[in-house]
Design a protein around this motif. Structure first.
Motif, mmCIF file in Angstrom:
data_model
loop_
_atom_site.group_PDB
_atom_site.id
_atom_site.type_symbol
_atom_site.label_atom_id
_atom_site.label_comp_id
_atom_site.label_asym_id
_atom_site.label_seq_id
_atom_site.Cartn_x
_atom_site.Cartn_y
_atom_site.Cartn_z
ATOM 1 N N GLU A 116 29.532 35.976 49.994
ATOM 2 C CA GLU A 116 30.505 35.019 49.565
ATOM 3 C C GLU A 116 31.480 35.156 50.659
ATOM 4 O O GLU A 116 31.878 35.871 51.602
ATOM 5 C CB GLU A 116 31.437 35.758 48.415
ATOM 6 C CG GLU A 116 30.243 36.191 47.257
ATOM 7 C CD GLU A 116 29.861 37.816 47.328
ATOM 8 O OE1 GLU A 116 28.727 38.092 46.755
ATOM 9 O OE2 GLU A 116 30.568 38.428 48.131
ATOM 10 N N GLN A 117 32.466 33.934 50.693
ATOM 11 C CA GLN A 117 33.561 33.786 51.371
ATOM 12 C C GLN A 117 34.551 34.735 51.168
ATOM 13 O O GLN A 117 34.752 35.275 50.141
ATOM 14 C CB GLN A 117 33.765 32.119 51.530
ATOM 15 C CG GLN A 117 34.827 31.993 50.369
ATOM 16 C CD GLN A 117 35.508 30.443 50.349
ATOM 17 O OE1 GLN A 117 34.922 29.785 51.231
ATOM 18 N NE2 GLN A 117 36.348 30.433 49.691
ATOM 19 N N VAL A 118 35.447 35.136 52.215
ATOM 20 C CA VAL A 118 36.552 36.048 52.411
ATOM 21 C C VAL A 118 37.740 35.320 52.623
ATOM 22 O O VAL A 118 37.782 34.450 53.579
ATOM 23 C CB VAL A 118 36.192 37.229 52.944
ATOM 24 C CG1 VAL A 118 37.506 38.042 53.084
ATOM 25 C CG2 VAL A 118 35.030 37.914 52.339
ATOM 26 N N ILE A 136 40.109 31.785 55.669
ATOM 27 C CA ILE A 136 38.974 31.676 55.083
ATOM 28 C C ILE A 136 37.824 31.797 55.915
ATOM 29 O O ILE A 136 37.423 31.099 56.800
ATOM 30 C CB ILE A 136 38.746 30.496 54.052
ATOM 31 C CG1 ILE A 136 40.034 30.591 53.355
ATOM 32 C CG2 ILE A 136 37.473 30.667 53.300
ATOM 33 C CD1 ILE A 136 39.703 29.084 52.298
ATOM 34 N N ILE A 137 37.100 33.007 55.723
ATOM 35 C CA ILE A 137 36.030 33.389 56.503
ATOM 36 C C ILE A 137 34.663 33.086 55.550
ATOM 37 O O ILE A 137 34.597 33.625 54.518
ATOM 38 C CB ILE A 137 35.769 35.007 56.872
ATOM 39 C CG1 ILE A 137 37.336 35.268 57.728
ATOM 40 C CG2 ILE A 137 34.712 35.086 57.851
ATOM 41 C CD1 ILE A 137 37.412 36.683 58.160
ATOM 42 N N PRO A 138 33.784 32.126 56.298
ATOM 43 C CA PRO A 138 32.647 32.091 55.554
ATOM 44 C C PRO A 138 31.760 33.242 55.157
ATOM 45 O O PRO A 138 31.705 34.184 55.897
ATOM 46 C CB PRO A 138 31.789 30.680 56.021
ATOM 47 C CG PRO A 138 32.434 30.826 57.493
ATOM 48 C CD PRO A 138 33.727 31.490 57.450
ATOM 49 N N SER A 159 45.214 41.795 55.363
ATOM 50 C CA SER A 159 44.683 42.083 54.092
ATOM 51 C C SER A 159 43.626 41.022 53.647
ATOM 52 O O SER A 159 43.595 39.926 54.137
ATOM 53 C CB SER A 159 45.795 41.990 53.016
ATOM 54 O OG SER A 159 46.224 40.800 53.082
ATOM 55 N N ALA A 160 42.654 41.623 52.871
ATOM 56 C CA ALA A 160 41.595 40.606 52.347
ATOM 57 C C ALA A 160 41.294 40.734 50.861
ATOM 58 O O ALA A 160 41.449 41.898 50.370
ATOM 59 C CB ALA A 160 40.399 40.893 53.188
ATOM 60 N N ASP A 161 40.593 39.952 50.269
ATOM 61 C CA ASP A 161 40.153 40.020 48.942
ATOM 62 C C ASP A 161 38.932 40.653 48.808
ATOM 63 O O ASP A 161 38.354 40.981 47.511
ATOM 64 C CB ASP A 161 40.190 38.609 48.148
ATOM 65 C CG ASP A 161 39.291 37.622 49.009
ATOM 66 O OD1 ASP A 161 38.847 38.069 49.825
ATOM 67 O OD2 ASP A 161 39.333 36.387 48.563
ATOM 68 N N LEU A 162 38.191 40.858 49.933
ATOM 69 C CA LEU A 162 37.047 41.804 49.852
ATOM 70 C C LEU A 162 36.973 42.489 51.310
ATOM 71 O O LEU A 162 37.588 42.171 52.114
ATOM 72 C CB LEU A 162 35.554 41.049 49.980
ATOM 73 C CG LEU A 162 35.330 40.158 48.729
ATOM 74 C CD1 LEU A 162 34.134 39.285 48.927
ATOM 75 C CD2 LEU A 162 35.034 41.319 47.341
#
Length: 876
Positions: free
Chosen positions: A658-660, A681-683, A715-718
């Motif tokens: 998933e993208q992050v 956004i990192i694909p 900081s990242a969502d994953l």
């Protein structure tokens, strides 16, 4: 010979290692058996009678929300119809027994854990039609009423009911479904719904098994015709069944062979004995007292598992003898300070307990690290002795080991050849309390050889074992001559690798990537197999355009795969607009491995052109990826020496399908408000590179001439991983030629005691050069922090202590601290020092030790070489 099991997790003991809490990890000479035997479907044996609350509609949050008061002891024997009070702390029963599940972002206050559960066989439907089902050989077998059978992928979309034992001790029923089936038909993607969030559609469904970066396949569940209660007690059933996750204790006992035993009472008993043993459930009350990374060896009285012994494994002491009800005797705790070490028998195991006894076929014995066992394991991917390099240089390895403990530590360093097999050599050293040992100049180290009488040189890799946690660093030196003490022209320090993993990441794949001055950049990977059996790996190279190039290799026992010159490694297509290829590397293995990526700048356009610069960077294990990371330096056009300037650039990698979304925040060294914060956004399986990024280059200046210095939070969502590249350029522009570079891994903040080697001041390195070190520490807190910095000599004597105050969101750079320069010398006559450092923070920090080689004997003499390594926790 029957297979042996080593419930590891950290390193194999000549038997197969299995992570008691997570993935399989380092193994020894044997493998887990392939299991496909019948899972018994017995006539109903009703579980303990526990009243059910009204079915469906209860909030999943209410069911799983941990209570605040401490847990009361469980009753010895619940009576029929009573309400069993499960522990009122966060239930970790499922983590060890059934597997792991993720309650999702709606429950951020919960750890990824679960409560005991059971699925209802009689309430399976698909498309509104009832399915008659049973469980056999780890698969669901069923058909519609008067209709066709469901086979393999046909089970996708089936709807189920699952009972969860909530933290208040009451069973609640929730909707569940099979979202998908594995390609082999041996795994089911099971999800549980929260009825209170049903209006959110797909967002209301949560995985029953939680995949991790380490074990993506852990999302698959296997059915068993049995149920387990909150006390870890097993009951066969035809009315209920269990879905066990791939990393669960149930699955591990299945793989060990405790299902494929003759169907009698002892078969049921030894199966439950296994889960007690795997989870270190001493009291038999469902309380696990183990942890990931714990090495054990296992043997039973039926010869299903047999111990293997050998000189290549640590000597383990008998820990306990296990029955279906827990340990019947115990010599020592598996984890000495575990909070659930209570209630187990105080009986000491005798010699008879440790011996094979066929008259007690349901018992299992476990051996684990007792006091003094050489169980701590660490690795370095490279060993080099007088190995030739271009320009008449040679490559050499040296190891420094710090003992941060209050008692002496025994350390063994073993060097293995790249082809695997018997060691090239080994040495054992006792390090005093708070002391350090270096192989530099040790005749035992210099005597290690590959046996070639024509040349006194060797290459391989290093395994370290010790009887207590230590901190080790590997130094690679390029020397102008063929002697171990010839003048150094390049020095590269890297921490030993402490976390073997079945999934590893590195930020760089580089093939003939152009660089200023006509040079090209190349990467070369070394993967090490610490196990005493061969290991298969898949090398996955992710391109910046989303492409994937992958191939498989087999590593021999204790052997190595080196990508240098490998045709598949070099076959990655070039970028359409460049003469080379750029991406990042993923290693997947069927047993835990370690790896290092060597980044090389070459004077030419071929992989074997002369080396101009090089840097080694250890691969990140899957468990080191995190949602919160930091880099110790943000540098833009900061003066260094002469015409040299310092620059930094981040690479953040997304290892997910998933993208992050990441947020990058740059702080000044002086603290205060952020210089700049922006999102990227990192694909899927992509990367973000800060080099030339307009948000990165537009960070406000902190000094004249557009210069800027600070540090970075990500900081990242994953969970993500990444690298910070620090470069010295000959000129004041981003495209000026590279003179030196150093790659530093992005790190997670830590409030643990942090350790680094070396503390070094004015130490000679030949040809008029001297070595200097200085830590840089970053404060992630919103308040200023006072930190203790302790200096120790190599023989364990305190050298000095500083207590600098770091401003909120600011940094402390020892190089500019007068107290740092005023510290006493270990060699007063020559005004120089050699030792190690420990940081004792009061809040999460990150720290980096910067080493420079200077042409002169002062701290501001011209820089010839720059290197930096992160501080690491004192306990690895």
């Amino acid at each position: 010979m029957r297979l042996c099991f080593c419930a590891v997790i950290a390193s194999g003991v000549a038997c197969t290692a299995v992570d008691v809490d997570g993935e399989e990890t380092l193994a020894g000479e044997s493998e887990l058996s392939a299991k496909g035997g019948l899972i018994e479907v017995v006539e109903v044996s009703t579980p303990i009678a526990i009243p059910l609350a009204p079915p469906l509609g209860t909030s999943l949050a209410t069911c799983t929300q941990p209570l605040s008061k401490p847990a009361d002891p469980l009753p010895d024997s619940p009576t029929a119809g009573s309400v069993v009070q499960s522990p009122t702390h966060r239930s970790r029963n499922g983590i060890e027994l059934h597997g792991r599940w993720d309650p999702g972002s709606s429950y951020d206050e919960l750890e990824p854990s679960e409560v005991p559960r059971r699925f209802r066989l009689a309430e399976i439907t698909k498309g509104g039609r009832r399915v008659g089902a049973r469980v056999e050989q780890g698969k669901l077998i069923g058909s519609f009423d008067n209709g066709p059978r469901l086979v393999g992928a046909d089970w996708a979309g089936a709807e189920l009911k699952v009972d969860l034992l909530c933290v208040n001790g009451v069973w609640q029923t929730f909707p569940a479904r099979i979202h998908g089936v594995s390609a082999t038909g041996n795994g089911y993607d099971v999800e549980i719904q929260d009825p209170d969030r049903a209006e959110q559609g797909e967002a209301s469904w949560r995985p029953a098994c939680r995949a991790t970066l380490e074990t993506p396949e852990a999302s698959w569940a296997t059915p068993f015709a049995e149920v387990w209660d909150e006390r870890g007690t097993r009951t066969s059933s035809t009315g209920y069944f269990t879905f066990a996750c791939a990393t669960s204790a149930i699955i591990k006992c299945d793989r060990m062979g405790y299902v494929d035993v003759p169907d009698n009472d002892d078969a049921q008993r030894i199966r439950q004995t296994c889960t007690r043993m795997v989870r270190a459930d001493y009291s038999g009350r469902g309380r696990s007292a183990t942890a990931e990374g714990t090495l054990i060896d296992v043997e039973d009285n039926r010869a299903i598992q047999i111990r293997e012994q050998g000189a290549h494994v640590p000597e383990l002491a008998l820990e306990a003898v296990w029955s279906p009800d827990g340990a019947i005797c115990r010599n020592h705790w598996r984890i000495p300070d575990h909070p659930d070490n209570h209630g187990s028998p105080s009986t000491t195991c005798s010699a008879e307990d440790a011996a094979l006894d066929p008259s007690r076929p349901h018992l299992i014995r476990s051996w684990s690290c007792g006091p003094g066992s050489m169980c701590e394991r660490q690795y370095s991917s490279v060993f080099l002795k007088n190995w030739p390099a271009q320009g008449g240089l040679t490559q050499w390895s040296n190891v420094t080991v710090i003992n941060p403990n209050a008692t002496a530590a025994t350390v063994k360093l073993t060097v293995f050849p790249t082809g695997g097999g018997a060691p090239l050599g080994a040495l054992v050293e006792t390090i005093p309390p708070s002391g350090a040992y270096s192989t530099y100049g040790d005749p035992r180290w210099n005597a290690i050889d590959d046996g070639d009488l024509m040349s006194d040189r060797a290459s391989g890799w290093i395994a370290l074992s010790s009887n207590m946690p230590v901190v080790a660093t590997h130094r690679t030196s390029l020397r102008a001559g063929s002697a171990w003490n010839a003048p150094a022209r390049l020095v590269e320090d890297e921490p030993f690798l402490t976390s073997p993993s079945r999934r590893l990441f590195s930020s760089y794949y580089l093939k003939s990537w152009p660089e200023a001055g006509g040079r090209t950049q190349w990467s070369n990977v070394v993967v090490n197999n610490p196990a005493t059996k061969q290991v298969s790996i898949t090398v996955r190279i992710h391109g910046i355009d989303g492409s994937l190039h992958e191939f498989d290799r087999v590593l021999p026992a204790r052997g190595v795969w080196n990508s240098y010159g490998d045709s598949d490694w070099l076959a990655v297509p070039n970028n359409p607009t460049k003469a080379g290829a750029l991406g990042w590397v993923e290693i997947r293995a069927d047993e835990p491995v370690v790896a290092t990526n060597r980044i090389v700048h070459r004077d030419g356009s071929t992989y074997d052109a002369p080396v101009a610069l090089l840097d080694d960077l250890g691969f990140a294990g899957a468990t080191s990826a995190a949602k919160e990371l930091a880099a110790s330096s943000f540098l833009r056009n900061i003066p260094a020496t002469g015409t040299l300037t310092q620059w930094s650039s981040l690479v953040v990698n997304n290892p997910h399908p998933e993208q992050v979304t990441i947020t990058v925040t740059v702080h000044s060294n002086g603290g205060g408000g952020a210089l700049r914060s922006f999102t990227k956004i990192i694909p899927s399986f992509g990367a973000w590179n800060a080099y030339g990024d307009p948000d990165w280059t537009s960070v406000p200046a902190t000094g004249s001439g557009g210069r800027s210095a600070g540090w970075v939070e990500i900081s990242a969502d994953l969970p993500v991983f990444g690298t910070n590249r620090v470069i010295l350029r000959d000129g004041a522009t981003l495209s000026a030629p590279v003179v030196l570079f150093n790659d530093e891994p992005l790190v997670t903040p830590s409030s643990d005691s942090l350790v680094s080697w070396p503390y070094i001041k004015n130490w000679p390195d030949g040809a008029g050069l001297t070595q200097w070190s200085a830590p840089v520490v970053n404060n992630l807190s919103e308040q200023s922090v006072t930190m203790r910095v302790q200096l120790w000599t190599t023989d364990g004597n305190p050298l000095g202590e500083l207590t600098p105050t770091i401003p909120a969101k600011g940094s402390w750079d020892a190089a500019s601290d007068l107290d740092w320069h005023a510290l006493p010398h270990t060699d007063g006559a020559n005004r120089r020092s050699l030792g190690w450092m420990r940081l004792i923070p009061s809040t999460p920090l990150i720290a980096t030790n910067r080493l420079t080689l200077r042409k002169g004997t002062t701290a501001d003499a011209p820089i010839v070489l720059h290197d930096a390594t992160p501080f690491v926790p004192a306990r690895n």
